[in-house]
Design an enzyme around this catalytic site. Structure first.
Site, PDB file in Angstrom:
ATOM      1  N   GLU A  23     -19.285  51.492 -59.067  1.00  0.00           N
ATOM      2  CA  GLU A  23     -18.891  50.489 -58.013  1.00  0.00           C
ATOM      3  C   GLU A  23     -20.038  50.545 -56.934  1.00  0.00           C
ATOM      4  O   GLU A  23     -19.681  50.843 -55.634  1.00  0.00           O
ATOM      5  CB  GLU A  23     -17.379  50.425 -57.485  1.00  0.00           C
ATOM      6  CG  GLU A  23     -16.505  49.930 -58.640  1.00  0.00           C
ATOM      7  CD  GLU A  23     -15.228  49.779 -57.980  1.00  0.00           C
ATOM      8  OE1 GLU A  23     -14.701  49.908 -56.930  1.00  0.00           O
ATOM      9  OE2 GLU A  23     -14.454  48.943 -59.018  1.00  0.00           O
TER      10      GLU A  23
ATOM     11  N   GLU B 119     -12.795  48.029 -65.720  1.00  0.00           N
ATOM     12  CA  GLU B 119     -11.626  48.465 -64.771  1.00  0.00           C
ATOM     13  C   GLU B 119     -10.634  47.379 -64.600  1.00  0.00           C
ATOM     14  O   GLU B 119     -11.026  46.343 -64.167  1.00  0.00           O
ATOM     15  CB  GLU B 119     -11.851  49.157 -63.545  1.00  0.00           C
ATOM     16  CG  GLU B 119     -12.578  50.513 -63.676  1.00  0.00           C
ATOM     17  CD  GLU B 119     -12.838  50.986 -62.270  1.00  0.00           C
ATOM     18  OE1 GLU B 119     -12.002  50.615 -61.207  1.00  0.00           O
ATOM     19  OE2 GLU B 119     -13.477  51.832 -61.988  1.00  0.00           O
TER      20      GLU B 119
ATOM     21  N   LYS C 166      -2.180  58.248 -56.379  1.00  0.00           N
ATOM     22  CA  LYS C 166      -1.061  58.693 -57.239  1.00  0.00           C
ATOM     23  C   LYS C 166      -0.188  57.892 -57.775  1.00  0.00           C
ATOM     24  O   LYS C 166       0.580  57.742 -58.393  1.00  0.00           O
ATOM     25  CB  LYS C 166      -0.523  60.097 -56.834  1.00  0.00           C
ATOM     26  CG  LYS C 166       0.017  59.922 -55.581  1.00  0.00           C
ATOM     27  CD  LYS C 166       0.649  61.309 -54.838  1.00  0.00           C
ATOM     28  CE  LYS C 166       0.927  61.258 -53.587  1.00  0.00           C
ATOM     29  NZ  LYS C 166      -0.032  61.011 -52.562  1.00  0.00           N
ATOM     30  N   PHE C 167      -0.078  56.719 -56.746  1.00  0.00           N
ATOM     31  CA  PHE C 167       0.691  55.439 -56.821  1.00  0.00           C
ATOM     32  C   PHE C 167      -0.004  54.180 -57.577  1.00  0.00           C
ATOM     33  O   PHE C 167       0.817  53.414 -57.485  1.00  0.00           O
ATOM     34  CB  PHE C 167       1.374  55.230 -55.705  1.00  0.00           C
ATOM     35  CG  PHE C 167       2.264  56.249 -55.158  1.00  0.00           C
ATOM     36  CD1 PHE C 167       3.605  56.289 -55.822  1.00  0.00           C
ATOM     37  CD2 PHE C 167       2.209  56.938 -54.137  1.00  0.00           C
ATOM     38  CE1 PHE C 167       4.446  57.451 -55.653  1.00  0.00           C
ATOM     39  CE2 PHE C 167       3.142  57.799 -53.413  1.00  0.00           C
ATOM     40  CZ  PHE C 167       4.326  58.291 -54.381  1.00  0.00           C
TER      41      PHE C 167
HETATM   42  C1  GAL Z   1     -11.934  50.813 -58.296  1.00  0.00           C
HETATM   43  C2  GAL Z   1     -12.543  52.128 -58.687  1.00  0.00           C
HETATM   44  C3  GAL Z   1     -11.824  53.158 -59.304  1.00  0.00           C
HETATM   45  C4  GAL Z   1     -10.129  53.353 -58.488  1.00  0.00           C
HETATM   46  C5  GAL Z   1      -9.699  51.750 -58.749  1.00  0.00           C
HETATM   47  C6  GAL Z   1      -8.289  51.665 -57.974  1.00  0.00           C
HETATM   48  O1  GAL Z   1     -12.447  50.349 -57.200  1.00  0.00           O
HETATM   49  O2  GAL Z   1     -13.783  51.969 -59.015  1.00  0.00           O
HETATM   50  O3  GAL Z   1     -12.323  54.281 -59.051  1.00  0.00           O
HETATM   51  O4  GAL Z   1     -10.354  53.844 -57.375  1.00  0.00           O
HETATM   52  O5  GAL Z   1     -10.634  50.981 -57.866  1.00  0.00           O
HETATM   53  O6  GAL Z   1      -7.962  50.572 -58.149  1.00  0.00           O
END
Ligand code: GAL
Length: 622
Positions: A144, A301, A350-351
């Protein structure tokens, strides 16, 4: 190719005896890909010049034995504390001059020579070690890029900005002066050395400078991606390369970036509390598909359930995670991945939900993950995406940067405007591509240019608007050149001929009626030269016009107004929905000849003579 399924995996956060269970449960869940190493820098390199890859060898081998492929990160997203301690100039500064200190993540300046050298060394060492590992199927640059600290106003960024500017203006300070209009407020520069990033100043800073700073900031991040990519290729690695995008992210011109990547991937965290957020998610999916036409992209993600970073984190409704995953597949994704595999036991996240929740496999989240994994595995090969849409909506980063400035007739959110137009098509299940202002437009029967204020080269768009095919431009279109300068001869100097209207004045407003619709924030006073007036404002001035196929809307319409205009345009252009007559909030998306129907309601609906349960989906043919 089957759909990749999996997520970010951070084994360094766990003792090795947990890893065996991870691989076993990944297999149980149908996981086929893990993204490894994103935040492993501190573990790989405990000190400058010292590397420890033994643990990474072991986990990559273990994943491979389990039949799980690896998306291997270059690991440069979060430098270890020793790096910032040793090279404090690698940190970024805010516009106000505050340092963004270590202690979180992404505390590096894209332009920092120290950071770049360290990142290059790490990338090279990692790629040389794993380039031939059979598990590694994809390289993941950084993570990101720009997410937290895209705009850097430090001295170091100032140096790099000057270098970037002297390249852009061929070392000619007067070319820059002309471009920025610096006789205004006595801003004339006599040397590049005088130029600063647009730091906090007593009054608004030069708009041309602001715009170039946004371009520079996107380029500085892209340059990091390019650096890592070059190292990967120099090292002889042949796997495809990606970096995870963030949808319509304001600080990176992903259309320019896309050309550098083999595979587009995206992170998407829609808010389950917002009942309309599935439309915003569809926008991101369409944007990703449109960035590399014909090439499937990856949903890199998403959250398996709730996130932890909104003030109050609503869970996804039962089935909603799968519904939105299928939306990505239906709109061109060949991978459904999550942040993250195993929920962290410590640290800020963690949440945040994970595929394998802290409470284990007896959770709704894990059950839904397992179920989706099984369903994706059954899909088999899917048609390549591309060519489905007859409608293009223009979305352009430099226009966004130019609009996103103070000192305009009225301030509004350009990205929200574009998404509003996309949503108006989405509500009718008309498939849309999101394209740049240069096209190509040949394959479309309808092109919409929402608030295209900055036009660098109007040629392709003017040709389309004059072609007789259906076109719409909306308020605040065609005002400035690439330097944010007005052109001689008024506004709409380049598209006005095709539209048959000229914009004479801009007026900031609270609310206005036009026809039987409403708009707010901005309306324009038009001179109608050669166009039919389809709707007027309450004061009788022209609001919505048509010349041949070329339409102009002199106001920022609300959702109902956009819906009405889209109905008119779709009829005019003869574009059809992917599926007509579906119940409200049932989405239909096309991917080649495959059609995915998704029920975004919590309750069942009747579709095709059958029942689609709440958040259910169904794959069928065109
Ligand atoms: C994204 C990031 C991840 C994690 C995730 C949590 O922005 O690439 O590492 O932090 O958000 O929602």
């Amino acid at each position: 190719m089957a759909i990749w399924y999996g997520g970010d995996y951070n084994p360094e956060q766990w003792p090795e005896d947990v890893w065996a269970e991870d691989v076993r449960l990944m297999r149980q869940a149908g996981v086929t890909m893990a993204t490894v190493g994103v935040f492993s820098w501190a573990r790989i390199q405990p000190a400058e010049g010292r590397y420890d890859y033994g643990w990474l060898d072991r986990i990559i081998d273990r994943l491979h034995e389990g039949g799980i492929a690896v998306d291997l990160a270059t690991g440069t997203a979060s430098p270890p504390p020793w790096a910032a301690q040793k090279y404090p100039r690698m940190l970024t500064e805010t516009r106000e001059g505050a340092t963004r200190w270590p202690g979180g993540r992404q505390h590096y300046a894209a332009t920092s020579p120290d950071y770049r050298r360290l990142a290059a060394e790490l990338t090279r060492a990692t790629v040389e070690r794993y380039r031939d590992h059979p598990a590694v199927v994809l390289w993941h640059l950084n993570n990101e890029l720009g997410c937290h600290a895209a705009l850097d106003y430090s001295d170091q960024a100032a140096d790099a900005f000057r270098v970037w500017l002297s390249a852009r203006y061929a070392d000619d300070i007067d070319a820059l002066n002309d471009a920025w209009g610096t006789w205004f407020w006595s801003q004339r520069y006599t040397s590049f050395e005088q130029i600063l990033p647009p730091r906090l100043a007593p009054a608004s800073v030069n708009p041309g400078g602001l715009l170039d700073f946004r371009r520079f900031s996107s380029d500085a991040l892209l340059d990091l991606a390019r650096m890592e990519k070059a190292i990967i290729r120099e090292a002889g690695a042949t796997q495809p390369i990606t970096t995870n995008f963030m949808g319509a992210f304001p600080h990176a011109d992903y259309r320019a970036w896309a050309a550098e990547l083999d595979v587009i991937s995206d992170d998407n965290y829609f808010d389950p509390r917002d009942p309309e957020s599935f439309r915003g998610a569809a926008f991101s999916r369409d944007l990703m598909r449109s960035l590399k036409p014909g090439t499937p992209w990856l949903l890199m993600e998403q959250a398996p359930n709730a996130v932890n970073w909104r003030p109050n984190n609503a869970p996804k409704a039962p089935g909603q995670m799968a519904a939105l995953s299928m939306q990505a597949v239906g709109r061109g994704a060949d991978g459904v991945l999550f942040f993250q595999w195993r929920q962290a036991a410590a640290g800020s996240e963690k949440f945040h939900s994970a595929m394998l929740p802290h409470a284990g496999t007896g959770t709704r989240t894990f059950r839904e993950i397992e179920k989706l994994g099984a369903e994706l595995a059954e899909l088999g090969d899917l048609p390549a995406p591309g060519g489905e849409a007859r409608v293009a909506v223009i979305f352009d980063w430099e226009n966004w940067w130019a609009i996103d400035q103070p000192d305009h007739p009225a301030r509004f959110d350009y990205a929200a405007e574009v998404q509003g137009w996309h949503a108006a098509f989405h509500r009718r299940n008309i498939q849309v591509d999101l394209v740049g202002p240069q096209g190509p437009f040949d394959s479309y029967d309808l092109v919409v240019a929402p608030s295209l204020y900055l036009i660098r080269d109007a040629g392709p768009l003017r040709a389309y608007a004059e072609s007789g095919r259906t076109f719409l431009a909306t308020a605040f279109t065609d005002a400035v050149d690439e330097y944010d300068r007005l052109l001689p001869g008024g506004f709409t100097t380049r598209l006005g001929g095709a539209l048959g209207v000229a914009v004479l004045e801009y007026e900031g407003i609270d609310e206005v009626t036009w026809g039987d619709q409403r708009g707010s924030t901005l309306r324009e006073v038009l001179r109608v030269d050669d166009a039919e007036v389809l709707a007027t404002f309450a004061d009788g001035e022209a609001a919505f016009t048509r010349r041949g196929g070329a339409h102009y809307l002199a106001v920022l319409a609300d959702d109902a107004g956009k819906a009405a205009v889209v109905a008119t345009l779709a009829g005019h252009a003869g574009v059809e929905p992917v599926r007509a007559g579906l119940p409200d909030r049932v989405e239909a998306c096309a991917r080649g000849d495959m059609v995915t129907l998704i029920n975004h309601n919590a309750t069942a609906v009747e579709v095709d003579g059958g029942t689609l349960p709440g958040y259910g989906y169904k794959i069928t043919k065109r």
